[in-house]
Design an enzyme around this catalytic site. Structure first.
Site, PDB file in Angstrom:
ATOM      1  N   SER A 139       0.847  -1.191   0.000  1.00  0.00           N
ATOM      2  CA  SER A 139       0.000   0.000   0.000  1.00  0.00           C
ATOM      3  C   SER A 139       0.882   1.240   0.000  1.00  0.00           C
ATOM      4  O   SER A 139       2.047   1.187   0.417  1.00  0.00           O
ATOM      5  CB  SER A 139      -0.881  -0.005   1.262  1.00  0.00           C
ATOM      6  OG  SER A 139      -1.553   1.227   1.423  1.00  0.00           O
ATOM      7  N   TYR A 152      -1.969  -0.088  10.716  1.00  0.00           N
ATOM      8  CA  TYR A 152      -2.076  -0.546   9.331  1.00  0.00           C
ATOM      9  C   TYR A 152      -0.782  -0.232   8.573  1.00  0.00           C
ATOM     10  O   TYR A 152      -0.234  -1.085   7.873  1.00  0.00           O
ATOM     11  CB  TYR A 152      -3.274   0.112   8.653  1.00  0.00           C
ATOM     12  CG  TYR A 152      -3.446  -0.299   7.207  1.00  0.00           C
ATOM     13  CD1 TYR A 152      -3.911  -1.568   6.886  1.00  0.00           C
ATOM     14  CD2 TYR A 152      -3.157   0.580   6.175  1.00  0.00           C
ATOM     15  CE1 TYR A 152      -4.074  -1.959   5.561  1.00  0.00           C
ATOM     16  CE2 TYR A 152      -3.318   0.211   4.851  1.00  0.00           C
ATOM     17  CZ  TYR A 152      -3.772  -1.071   4.552  1.00  0.00           C
ATOM     18  OH  TYR A 152      -3.920  -1.451   3.233  1.00  0.00           O
TER      19      TYR A 152
END
Length: 245
Positions: A139, A152
Site C-alpha cells: 500500500s 495498518y
C-alpha cells in the site's frame, strides 16, 4: 499481454473480493491455472464460475499458519507445481492509537504481515524449483504513515521490509519478488473500519477523488508477472491521479 502466463500455476490469497478477485479473473483470462484462497468459500465458488480457466478454490485463513501451509500443499498437489504467489489478503482497521481496541491491531498484524510471511514461507520451496514470482500487495501506507493509520501502516512497512530482504535472498536463484503499492482503491476494505469517525473520513476521501478500480491494480500485477524471466519489476507504486499523498 503476451502468452507468458499461459499454463502457469498461481495462488492468489484474499481472492473473494476486491483486488484479489480482479487479479484472479485477469490471470485466468491470461491463461493461468489458478488456486484461489479466502475465508468466504461461497464467494470463491462464484469467482470460479466466472473465470474462463481452471480454478481450484481453497478455504484459507492467512492468519493461521497451518491453513497457509495446507493451501499451498493443496495447490501443488492439484497442479503439480507452483509458479506464482499473489499475497493479497489484508484488513484495514484504522483508528487512533489512544483508546484503540488492541485486538484489532492483532488482527491486522496477523493477517497483513504474518499472513504474508506464512504463505510466502510455505510457497518458497516450490517457487525456488520453478523460478517463480512472489507478488506482495502492499500500500502507499507502506511508504507514508498518517494519523489514524499507524498500525495498518506498520504492517505494510513490514511487508515492504520483509519483501526486500526476501528479494536479496532469492533473486540469484531466479525467484522474483514484486511489491505492488496501490493508493486509494474502491473496494470494501474501508467498510470493515469499526471507528465511526475513521470510516466517515475514508468515505469522504473516496468521494473526493477518482479512485482506482481493483482491475487497475490487477493490471499492475499481470504486468509484473508477464515479464520475461530475466526482468524483475520489483516495485510498482500506483495511485489515483487525484491522490496527493
Amino acid at each position: 499481454m503476451s502468452d507468458s502466463l499461459h499454463g502457469k500455476v498461481v495462488l492468489v490469497t484474499g481472492a473473494s473480493s476486491g483486488i484479489g478477485e480482479a487479479t484472479a479473473l485477469a490471470l485466468s483470462k491470461a491463461g493461468a491455472r489458478l488456486a484461489v484462497g479466502a475465508r468466504r468459500a461461497d464467494r470463491l465458488a462464484g469467482l470460479a464460475g466466472r473465470a474462463p480457466g481452471e480454478v481450484l478454490t481453497l478455504d484459507l485463513d492467512v492468519a493461521d499458519e497451518a491453513s497457509c501451509r495446507a493451501a499451498v500443499a493443496a495447490a501443488v498437489e492439484h497442479y503439480g507445481a507452483l509458479d506464482g504467489l499473489v499475497n493479497n489478503a489484508g484488513v484495514m482497521l484504522s483508528g487512533p492509537i489512544a483508546g484503540a481496541d488492541t485486538s484489532e491491531w492483532t488482527t491486522m498484524v496477523r493477517t497483513n504481515l504474518l499472513g504474508t510471511m506464512f504463505t510466502t514461507h510455505a510457497a518458497l520451496p516450490h517457487l525456488l524449483r520453478s523460478k517463480g514470482t512472489v507478488v506482495q500487495i502492499s500500500s502507499t501506507s507502506g511508504r507514508v504513515a498518517s494519523a489514524g493509520g499507524g498500525v495498518y501502516s506498520a504492517t505494510k512497512f513490514g511487508v515492504n521490509a520483509f519483501s526486500e530482504a526476501l528479494r536479496q535472498e532469492v533473486t540469484a536463484q531466479g525467484v522474483r519478488v514484486v511489491v505492488v503499492e496501490p493508493g486509494f482503491v474502491a473496494t470494501e476494505l474501508t467498510s470493515h473500519i469499526s471507528d465511526p469517525a475513521m470510516r466517515a473520513m475514508a468515505r469522504r476521501m473516496a468521494d473526493s477523488m477518482r479512485t482506482l478500480r481493483p482491475e487497475d491494480v490487477a493490471g499492475a500485477v499481470l504486468y509484473a508477472l508477464a515479464q520475461p524471466g530475466h526482468v524483475a519489476v520489483n516495485e510498482i507504486l500506483v495511485r489515483p491521479t487525484d491522490q496527493t499523498v
